[in-house]
Design an enzyme around this catalytic site. Structure first.
Site: not given
Ligand code: LLP
Length: 434
Positions: A294, A333, A364
């Site tokens: 997570p 975001r 900008c």
């Molecule tokens: N494991 C892997 C292989 C991942 O690619 C990611 C996120 C995670 C774990 C963690 O996922 P989470 O629990 O945070 O959902 N910038 C985007 C999110 C990109 C996520 C990329 N990978 C946003 O701001 O929504």
């Protein structure tokens, strides 16, 4: 039981005797005054509570390793806190590995993910003794084997697969569907394993998948577990292996606005444990070691951003804009994903009449809007605005667009603020200019 990801605000958010917003026992106006704005504020209690929920929810699972996806927010202090909570880490770059290494993290609990690890990063990861590589593609098998040539080291690895599961989230943050840049298609795993078996320095321990981010469904995790276990059983049989580890990635959603309805950590854990139970019984195998990654759900709700209101503009017969002193470079975001947030005026305007305003940034770009059409008490220049749920993927995705300095990060806990990342300075901005 509800968990932190099901709330909009950090658990310590309240109005103090002055009517000001308080977080971690600290008055937000005093924080803004002392450290300046924009300011990222992280509530330690909320962060630790969420980390502990993950541990508690899987307490009865025989072999569980939570690994925090550090791309959501990585600083030395955040690494230290989660390390002391028993978390391992998911890293995707040399920079993340360097930061956690410097923070004193147990590197054997770190998984190195990513679809294009550079030779230098691979070398560095091996030097610091990374626990697992999640091998993403054929060329990485070669690169990793090359880097290990001549040594007697055996590197544990997982094979990243695309399980063919679609979740209903923004297209850019879906990763487990078939046409993805990440991982091996299931039709390629046999060839990948054959390749790995040619290299005595590589020890395949299990499989890894990540289906996406900001997920509210539970069924997708059940399906994912089924795919991973079925594939492990098939590979063990075909290649006479003993794979017994699965990494199910991250993805649990958080509550940016009332429209978001993520399950609790306990609900998701139950689904995952039951799916493992069911499939292990079906194939008569021992429960595998379980890794979970997570990111957002650990740090998202714990963080807010404080901004100071500046100019405002009423478009005749149109919107009223209030411009904040930050925007798309500290929170990309909304402009990248159309993400929505909730804001509150931190100084005491409780009970004042509301008006509809659009909170814009100062960059900008016309698309530099943080929140469209939200109801807030009439904002005056100098008011402090708090935008909730900015702990994940804000500081970590921030930039110096327009050569505006990156904000500081302050950790608040029981009335004590501590700066954990200082505000960038103009000198630092020029540091790499030759
Ligand atoms: N494991 C892997 C292989 C991942 O690619 C990611 C996120 C995670 C774990 C963690 O996922 P989470 O629990 O945070 O959902 N910038 C985007 C999110 C990109 C996520 C990329 N990978 C946003 O701001 O929504």
């Amino acid at each position: 039981m509800k968990t932190i990801n099901q709330f909009i605000m950090p658990k310590t958010a309240k109005r103090n005797s002055k009517g000001n917003l308080e977080l971690g026992g600290c008055d937000c106006l005093e924080l803004a005054e002392k450290y300046g704005t924009p300011l990222y504020v992280m509530c330690k209690e909320t962060l630790v509570d969420m980390a502990q929920s993950f541990k508690n929810a899987f307490e009865d699972y025989p072999n569980f390793q939570p690994t925090y996806a550090s791309k959501a927010l990585m600083t030395k202090k955040i690494a230290e806190i989660l390390h002391s909570e028993g978390f391992g880490f998911d890293a995707v770059s040399g920079g993340e590995i360097y930061t956690m290494h410097k923070a004193g993290v147990d590197m054997s609990k770190v998984t190195f993910n990513g679809n294009n690890k550079t030779p230098d990063e691979i070398k560095f990861a091996l030097e610091v003794g990374i626990g697992h590589f999640s091998v993403d593609n054929f060329s990485e098998i070669e690169d990793l084997a090359d880097a290990l040539k001549g040594s007697d080291k055996t590197q544990p690895i997982h094979l990243r697969i695309t399980p063919g599961i679609e979740c209903h989230t923004h297209e850019y943050i879906q990763t487990g569907h078939l046409d993805s840049k990440f991982g091996f298609d299931l039709s390629q795993t046999d060839s990948a394993v054959e390749e790995i078996l040619k290299h005595k320095n590589l020890e395949l321990k299990g499989l890894h998948a990540h289906i996406g981010s900001q997920i509210f469904e539970t069924k997708v995790f059940e399906d994912e577990v089924e795919v991973l276990i079925k594939e492990i059983v098939r590979l063990n049989k075909k290649f006479n292996l003993n794979l017994n580890e699965i990494n199910i990635g991250g993805g649990l959603g958080i509550t940016y606005t009332e429209a978001d309805t993520p399950p609790s950590v306990y609900e998701i854990a139950e689904i995952i444990k039951q799916a493992i139970d069911k499939n292990c019984k079906k194939y008569s195998i021992e429960k595998p070691k379980l890794f979970i990654e997570p990111g957002r759900s650990i740090v998202g709700t714990a963080g807010v951003t404080l901004y100071k209101a500046g100019s405002s503009k009423q478009v005749p017969n149109g919107k009223k804009y209030v411009a904040l002193d930050g925007g798309m470079a500290d929170n990309p975001r909304p402009s990248m994903y159309g993400a929505e947030y909730i804001a509150e005026v931190a100084n005491n305007k409780v009970g004042e009449p509301l008006e509809t305003v659009t909170l814009s940034g100062r960059y900008c770009e016309s698309g530099d809007i943080l929140i469209k059409n939200t109801e807030l008490p009439k904002i005056q220049k100098g008011d402090i605005l708090c935008i909730y749920n900015t702990g994940a993927y804000n500081y970590s995705m921030s930039s110096n667009y327009n050569r505006i300095l990156k904000p500081a990060v302050v950790l608040v806990n029981q009335g004590q603020p501590a700066m954990i990342v200082s505000r960038q300075t103009y000198e630092q901005l020029l540091e790499n200019d030759l």
